[in-house]
Design an enzyme around this catalytic site. Structure first.
Site, short mmCIF file in Angstrom:
data_model
loop_
_atom_site.label_atom_id
_atom_site.label_comp_id
_atom_site.label_asym_id
_atom_site.label_seq_id
_atom_site.Cartn_x
_atom_site.Cartn_y
_atom_site.Cartn_z
N ASP A 529 0.84 -1.20 0.00
CA ASP A 529 0.00 0.00 0.00
C ASP A 529 0.88 1.25 0.00
O ASP A 529 1.93 1.28 0.63
CB ASP A 529 -0.90 0.00 1.24
CG ASP A 529 -1.79 1.22 1.29
OD1 ASP A 529 -2.60 1.39 0.36
OD2 ASP A 529 -1.64 2.03 2.23
N HIS A 532 4.51 4.09 -3.61
CA HIS A 532 5.31 5.17 -4.18
C HIS A 532 5.89 6.10 -3.12
O HIS A 532 6.85 6.81 -3.39
CB HIS A 532 4.45 5.99 -5.16
CG HIS A 532 3.15 6.41 -4.58
ND1 HIS A 532 2.06 5.57 -4.55
CD2 HIS A 532 2.77 7.55 -3.97
CE1 HIS A 532 1.06 6.19 -3.95
NE2 HIS A 532 1.46 7.37 -3.59
N ASP A 630 -10.37 1.39 -4.31
CA ASP A 630 -10.37 2.73 -3.72
C ASP A 630 -10.69 3.80 -4.77
O ASP A 630 -10.39 4.97 -4.58
CB ASP A 630 -9.03 3.03 -3.04
CG ASP A 630 -7.83 2.71 -3.93
OD1 ASP A 630 -8.05 2.32 -5.09
OD2 ASP A 630 -6.70 2.86 -3.45
#
Length: 1535
Positions: A529, A532, A630
């Protein structure tokens, strides 16, 4: 499917950093590291942290790989080291060269292998169909199976769980209160489920449901209310460990108090009500920020210096006599400001050393000190103003972000419309935790900042940064993200502060390591999760711990870097298996189809790739989802009718695919990861549409998704690896998946519905479709329909979908039973194109139809038979092959057996022959209309083009178009050989038989199978070629073998004999029947000078070029008999003691070169030395075409004498001296030569023994450019006459004389002396004396000494370089003697005894520095005023030095001299000692590597005659030159 061991080759190049390049490999692959051109010859060591056998992986432990040299030769072209890849993960390699520690590096990623089922079978990555579940919506653990069964019954084989840990106060699935504790909500009253229970369920799903389970790991943040965070606040970014955040915290608290004041109505009078509704109120809010908030916070003070305090400190230093202490040579410093490490107001200080340096008083009196202090004060005040301006700049950005946030949250149509500002919905989300009472004033809160026990609990929240550098941590010093309010903040989570290593925050690293281990123990994979913005080194460390427990860990992530290169940094470092991609990112059906093509598969009809091939960069493996969990709901963004067709498009992708729970049930809203608290429905096959807590196959599009998921997995498991996407119209996408071994296809036609059909008018007419092949069945046809089930009402307990929509689906039906297809027509396009045209009737928006398509039975049989015959080349073709019960007789014999009867001379026809050679036979090379002609008529012409097309699968290339459009090229290949008859004709018949099958298969498959046939035949031919050559070639490296092919390329037999006839009494001379006269004629191989300019007819054979190339192309390769015949044929043309330059079949010969005879004599010497019993050639009969210098050509059979007599005659003629005028002198034989130029002279200087000759009007050596330009007035003037004694001729003469002396000593040559006529008397000149004279005089006359008083130097005024050897001696233009050219190296190779070792080495070093280019040698010193490195034979200008290519040998870089230069360096390097020899070997290998690269890239498969300066391409050069290839091959032979 039969699959051979796959090997990938990674070429290493100096200083090549490939950390941002993704190299993906599978387990059981072999990875070879090979040296690129910049490293060949250097001592390179490759290191890797891939674990050695039996050892555990340690990222920091590198070990060296051993080099394997399969040929055992010095040549580096085949040397490699390897890894047998058996362990999944990310591995680094680096390599060092010589003393340099690290000259290049990169990563490789090895994919994991997933296994499921009781039998532990492999689940291929492209088979994955994943469904995401919000864990908190699964309810108690004992109810999970009922809810997860929906995934099983819908055909998914992987489940992704959001985190299963205890959640924080926000209830977000990704805000975890305790990473080690299972969410207690999963345990119903009376139960206390543990991680072991979860693991047992996961294992059960794996074994019983064939389903893999993965879950998220969240490393970047923790819930703000995490209990462990209170005990260990050092794990976050607080005001104690990150004091640089203090200004941001101050602003954060000020904004909180502003929120309270606005909510309480205190700013209504200022035009800022709690409910902001317009631009004016936003403008007033800006005013409040600038007029009240910023002046109150005085944030600039954190960046400023206390001026008075600093000045006072400075004053005391001056009064105490302080002076700057500066190290020697240290630059004078500017005034330096030292930032306060505690970031206090006015906490920055002055570096007093720099102050003392910058501001120096004029004296020690108080006034001088005061003046100096004033200077410092003024400067500090200036710096404080600069700090104020800098903070003002930050405040401007903060203002924009604050107002922009208000606009989005309260005014924007696409925003949440939060309404009035309240304490629950502040002006802007707080950036820091504040775990104390909210009733403190702003000033009271400011006092807490200096209290360490309080300030350590003010922790920075995590969040999302738009367009930020993902490799930068935005909470670390140097970033102003929190101050500038640029963070999209997650107010429920605290950003974690790991530091650089576990020692920096021991508790956090240990805590997260345990969290990782729990996850890896129970799950097959993880989703990273917020990947980045997770610190790379942290994720790297944690995943290593996970792989210790789960070696085949499956890792997925979603990256938002906006750059494939940046994505690769994460993928390579973390060994991310699949990157999440989303169909919802597509704005229309065209883009959605493009994503399918982008994320996997090859084009339909792709070429078969070799199992050993270069490792090429790849894109990350995709997990292509119709929607992620999401993101917004497709039913809201598009229409409910699009769910099915978009799912079908996604399912047809050749990669992992999936969805999120709720999509298939048509839940008409986003299932929020934060706010959703209802449970997912359970599976009940009897459920009614109105039953909110249960679903079955009739719910939503579940039935359609089940069929699509099953299809997706079938396509991947059965090798449907080829993809074609067709945009039928603006809303209809057809996706084809094709199996390259069985040639079955599955075609899905999907009518998307991005807009609601009830409100948008779609096109009524659906275009018909043509599907190549026979439709076996309709796999499925489905459409979204409405049903009577009542309107949607959001259920309070269960996450329910639209009850009034379902899928109408029919599976595995015949085409005539379809409700979507109106009719189909079978058409035949040509003899082999079986096509069905489909006309649609009810392909309405939201519809999908999937066809299974096979080749028609005839084509299927032909392809199967064709594959059976291709098995002889590779087992790859066994799959899908069928026995050929009616095979033509020619196909019952392996091609290798047929080709074994083809001679090397005939291999020239089979593999090569350029257009001029083909035209001589009445044909030509195959021309592809609208493109170009192939370089060769033989197989190499095809292979050169296909070698470029194949790796890229460039099926749109004109070459492929030509194959699809007709049989012209196919017939050309076979017919060209059949008409030759003999062994070649048999090969042609084999091609004809194979092509009979090829012509009858669907045209889109023709390029692929044509390539397979040609590649198989070509590799078979090469094996046979090499087996017919010398042991050096058979056991040689790839480069050796490539160069040896030059022998086949250049040596052939044309329609007309190029060589004069040999003596009838000579044995082993090839004969043939003349096609016109039907008479027997000799058909000896001749050697072309170069292609394409000197390939056929009168210009094919040149004496000089033939014998410059003969040693390399014929003797080194073992073609001894053919070499003998060429030597003897030219011996028959001897005249005036010379052999001709331009042979002209002997009868049209020109005797205008002085050096060809010496190259011929050198080749005879080489033949005697290299061929077993080679001296026997001296007794071979020579048929003299010209028994006397003035006789006409004589017929075969007259004038036969042994070769040793011819040799002796040549030597005698030179010693006697030969002078003559060329026959037929004038423009009829040379339109540029002046009259004097036709006068030929060749003699021996009686004092030095040097051969000399020529005049200033002709050019009798290889540097033979004659001026041609009237405009520049250089016509008839040789550019390089090289009259006198040319250095290489002297060397070749010395070599020959020495050899003849030795032969005579051993009884192989009957002459010890030469008899010449002088003043009417016969004089005997011993060969031994001639040999001695050259030896004694060579260095005296040719070496340019460093001694300025050298008595042998006749023209000291012309010397401009010393330590070199002259290019000639006694030239009519003395300057030319002193020009630095590469010719002396030839003399060094053939007669090294002439040279003093140290002098030779210095001359070679100078030549290397001045003359050596990337591929060739400069023909003239670039310091010479005549130097011009660009050859343009077409340019006619007034420039005397370059017009019409006058500078041919005045700078352009010829390749063949490089061979002699390198051989000379190797010879003398050995004499200089081991260290120098090693360095020389590096140079040689490095130069050869550049030739290797050129050879591989050249469509001519050769080395050019020359290049322009610095290796630039020269369009006037022969593309492949015999002596270029030969001399490089000789270097390898020496090496």
């Amino acid at each position: 499917m039969v699959r051979s061991r796959q090997t990938r080759v990674l070429f290493l190049n100096d200083m090549e950093r490939l950390e941002r390049t993704l190299f993906r490999l599978e387990q059981d692959f072999e990875l070879q590291f090979r040296l690129g051109p910049t490293l060949q010859g250097r001592r390179v060591q490759v290191h890797t942290n891939y674990p050695a056998e039996g050892e555990k992986f340690d990222r920091l432990k590198f070990w060296p790989l051993d080099w394997i040299n399969p040929t055992g030769r010095e040549d580096d072209s085949d040397k490699y080291c390897k890894l047998d890849l058996q362990v999944a993960g990310s591995y680094q390699y680096y390599f060092s060269a010589g003393t340099e520690e690290k000259t290049g590096s990169g990563y490789i990623v090895v994919d994991p292998v997933l296994r499921v089922g009781a039998d532990n079978h492999v689940l291929p990555l492209d088979c994955i169909a994943i469904q995401t579940y919000l864990a908190k919506c699964l309810g108690p653990l004992d109810e999970w199976q009922d809810r997860l069964r929906v995934a099983k019954e819908t055909g998914y084989n992987m489940i992704h769980f959001t985190p299963l840990q205890k959640l924080g106060m926000s209830r977000s699935c990704y805000s975890l209160a305790d990473q080690l504790e299972l969410n207690p909500e999963f345990s119903p009253e009376g139960k206390n489920y543990t991680w072991m229970d979860v693991g047992n369920l996961v294992e059960k799903l794996k074994k019983e449901w064939n389903m893999v389970c993965i879950t998220d790991v969240v490393y970047n943040h923790t819930a703000a209310n995490s209990r462990w965070l209170c005990l260990h606040p050092e794990c976050g970014y607080n005001l104690v460990n990150s004091p640089h955040l203090k200004p941001a915290w101050v602003l954060d608290r000020a904004l909180w108090h502003l929120t309270c004041d606005i909510a309480d109505g205190k700013y209504s009078d200022h035009g800022v009500p709690a409910h902001i509704e317009n631009e004016h109120q936003l403008h007033m809010l800006r005013g409040v920020l600038w007029d009240e908030i910023y002046p109150r916070t005085k944030l600039w003070e954190f960046y400023q210096v206390n001026v008075e305090k600093a000045v006072e400190q400075f004053r005391k230093l001056l009064q105490a006599g302080g002076k700057a202490v500066r190290l020697e040579n240290e630059d004078k410093k500017r005034l330096r400001i030292l930032p306060d490490p505690h970031c206090r107001r006015f906490g920055n200080t002055v570096d007093m050393t720099s102050a003392l340096e910058t501001f120096v008083p004029n004296g020690n009196e108080p006034s001088s000190i005061q003046e100096c202090c004033n200077w410092l004060r003024n400067r500090l005040e200036e710096l404080n103003v600069e700090s104020y301006k800098e903070m003002h700049y930050h405040e401007e950005q903060a203002t924009n972000c604050i107002v922009g946030n208000v606009v989005y949250e309260r005014l924007a149509d696409h925003g949440p419309k939060l309404g009035p500002i309240t304490r629950s919905h502040p002006v802007m989300c707080g950036y820091f935790t504040f775990p104390f009472e909210d009733n403190l004033t702003f000033d009271q809160e400011m006092q807490l900042m200096s209290q360490t026990d309080k300030a350590c609990h003010f922790l920075a929240h995590n969040g999302w940064m738009m367009s930020d550098d993902p490799l930068r941590n935005f909470a670390e010093p140097g970033s102003n993200v929190y101050l500038r309010r640029e963070l999209i903040c997650w107010g429920d989570s605290v950003k974690l502060r790991y530091g650089e290593k576990p020692e920096d925050c021991p508790y956090l690293w240990a805590h997260m390591k345990k969290y990782t281990e729990i996850t890896a123990q129970h799950f097959a994979g993880v989703r990273l999760d917020n990947c980045h913005s997770t610190p790379l080194h942290v994720a790297e460390y944690m995943l290593e711990r996970a792989r210790e427990l789960k070696p085949d860990l499956y890792v997925v992530a979603e990256l938002f870097t906006g750059s494939e290169e940046l994505d690769n940094v994460f993928v390579t470092r973390l060994a991310i298996t699949s990157l999440i991609r989303e169909a919802m990112s597509a704005g229309d059906s065209h883009e959605e189809g493009r994503l399918v093509y982008r994320f996997g598969g090859e084009p339909v009809g792709s070429f078969v790739q070799p199992s050993l091939r270069p490792l090429v960069p790849s894109i990350a493996h995709a997990m292509f989802l119709d929607v992620t969990h999401d993101n917004e709901c497709p039913v809201q963004i598009r229409s409910v009718y699009d769910s099915l067709p978009s799912s079908a498009i996604v399912s047809m992708a050749c990669c992992a695919t999936g969805s999120t729970r709720g999509y298939d049930e048509l839940v008409p809203h986003q299932i929020s990861v934060v706010k959703e608290e209802r449970f997912y429905p359970k599976w009940n096959s009897e459920a009614k549409p109105s039953s909110a807590g249960e679903v079955n196959s009739q719910s939503g599009i579940i039935a359609g998704k089940l069929a699509l998921n099953k299809l997706h997995q079938e396509l991947a498991s059965k090798g449907f690896s080829q993809v074609y996407v067709d945009q039928v119209d603006e809303d209809i996408v057809a996706v084809t998946r094709h199996c390259p071994s069985t040639h079955q296809s599955v075609v899905a036609v999907c009518h998307t519905a991005f807009r609601n059909p009830k409100t948008y008018q779609y096109r009524q007419e659906v275009p018909p479709m043509c599907i190549p092949g026979k439709i076996e069945e309709v796999v499925l046809e489905a459409r979204t329909v409405e049903r009577i089930a009542g309107p949607y009402q959001k259920d309070r307990k269960s996450i329910n979908g639209l009850p009034d929509h379902t899928v109408e689906i029919r599976e595995h039906i015949q085409l005539h039973d379809s409700k979507i297809v109106k009719q189909d027509d079978v058409m035949c396009k040509g003899c082999s194109e079986f096509v069905q045209e489909i006309e649609f009737e009810h392909l309405s928006p939201g519809s999908v139809i999937v066809f299974r398509v096979s080749l028609d039975p005839k084509s299927q049989e032909l392809v199967g038979v064709l594959r059976r015959h291709l098995v002889q080349f590779s087992d790859h073709y066994k799959t899908g092959s069928m026995p050929d019960n009616n095979a033509p007789a020619i196909l019952t014999t392996p091609l290798a057996a047929i080709m074994s009867k083809v001679t090397l001379a005939d291999m020239n026809v089979l593999l090569f022959r350029c257009d001029a050679e083909e035209q001589e036979d009445g044909g030509g090379c195959y021309n592809i209309p609208s493109w170009m002609s192939l370089k060769y008529g033989g197989l190499q012409g095809l292979m050169s083009v296909m070698g470029d097309i194949r790796p890229k699968n460039d099926l749109g290339h004109p070459f492929c178009d030509n194959l699809r459009q007709g049989d012209w090229m196919i017939d050309y290949v076979s017919n060209r050989l059949v008409i030759k008859g003999g062994a070649l004709g048999e090969v042609g018949k084999w091609f004809q038989a194979m092509f009979t099958y090829l012509k009858s298969i669907p045209r889109y498959l023709v390029p692929c199978y044509f390539d397979s046939i040609i590649v198989g035949a070509y590799t078979t031919a090469l094996d046979i070629v090499f087996n017919k050559m010398s042991n050096f070639i058979q056991t040689g490296s790839t480069l050796v073998k490539q160069l040896a092919l030059g022998s086949v390329q250049m040596c052939g037999v044309g329609l007309h004999p190029a060589l004069p006839p040999l003596a009838p009494t000579l044995s082993d001379v090839p004969y043939r029947l003349n096609g016109v006269t039907n008479e027997r004629e000799q058909c000896c191989v001749s050697l072309a000078a170069g292609l394409p300019h000197f390939a056929a007819g009168i210009v094919r054979c040149w004496g000089r070029d033939t014998f410059m190339a003969l040693r390399g192309l014929m003797l080194v390769t073992g073609r001894h008999l053919e070499a003998r015949n060429i030597i003897l044929a030219f011996a028959g043309t001897l005249r005036y003691g010379l052999i001709p330059n331009l042979l002209g079949q002997g009868t049209g010969a020109r005797y205008n070169c002085r050096d060809a005879v010496w190259w011929w004599l050198q080749c005879i010497q080489d033949y005697c030395n290299m061929v077993p019993d080679g001296v026997n050639i001296l007794m071979c009969p020579v048929l003299r075409m010209y028994p006397t210098n003035v006789s006409q050509p004589q017929p075969a059979g007259d004038g036969i004498q042994p070769l040793y007599d011819v040799i002796h005659e040549a030597m005698t003629c030179h010693m006697q001296g030969t002078e003559f005028r060329e026959r037929n002198a004038g423009p009829q034989i040379d339109r540029n030569m002046t009259d004097e130029g036709f006068n030929v002279e060749a003699k021996v200087n009686e004092d030095t023994g040097f051969v000399y000759g020529g005049n200033r009007f002709n050019c009798g050596t290889w540097m033979d450019k004659m001026g041609e330009s009237d405009k520049a007035h250089n016509k008839g003037i040789p550019a390089t006459p090289r009259d006198g004694s040319a250095v290489e001729i002297v060397g070749l003469c010395k070599s020959t004389v020495r050899w003849l002396v030795d032969l005579q000593t051993h009884g192989f040559f009957p002459y010890a002396t030469l008899t010449i006529l002088s003043d009417g008397c016969n004089i005997s000149v011993p060969y031994e004396e001639w040999n001695r004279k050259i030896q004694e005089n060579f260095e005296k006359m040719f070496y340019v000494s460093h001694n300025l008083q050298d008595p042998n130097e006749k023209h000291p005024d012309l010397v401009h370089k010393r330590g070199i050897y002259k290019d000639s001696y006694g030239a009519s233009s003395p300057w030319c003697d002193y020009q630095l050219r590469p010719n002396f190296a030839i003399a060094m190779v053939v007669a090294p005894e002439l040279f003093t070792v140290e002098r030779a080495w210095e001359a070679l070093e100078i030549a290397e520095k001045k003359l050596l280019g990337p591929l060739g040698m400069k023909t003239l010193d670039p310091d010479d005023m005549k130097y011009c490195g660009v050859y343009d034979n077409a340019l006619d200008s007034e420039n005397f030095n370059v017009a019409k290519g006058f500078n041919y040998h005045q700078g352009p870089e010829l390749l063949w001299p490089v061979g002699y230069f390198l051989r000379a360096k190797l010879y003398f390097a050995k004499k200089m000692g081991p260290e120098i020899y090693d360095k020389t070997v590096y140079l040689v290998k490095n130069v050869l590597s550049r030739h290797n690269i050129h050879f591989e890239r050249s469509s001519w498969k050769g080395l050019p005659e020359l290049t322009n300066e610095n290796g630039q391409y020269c369009p006037f050069s022969c593309e492949t030159q015999a002596c270029s290839i030969a001399t490089i091959l000789e270097v390898l032979h020496d090496l």
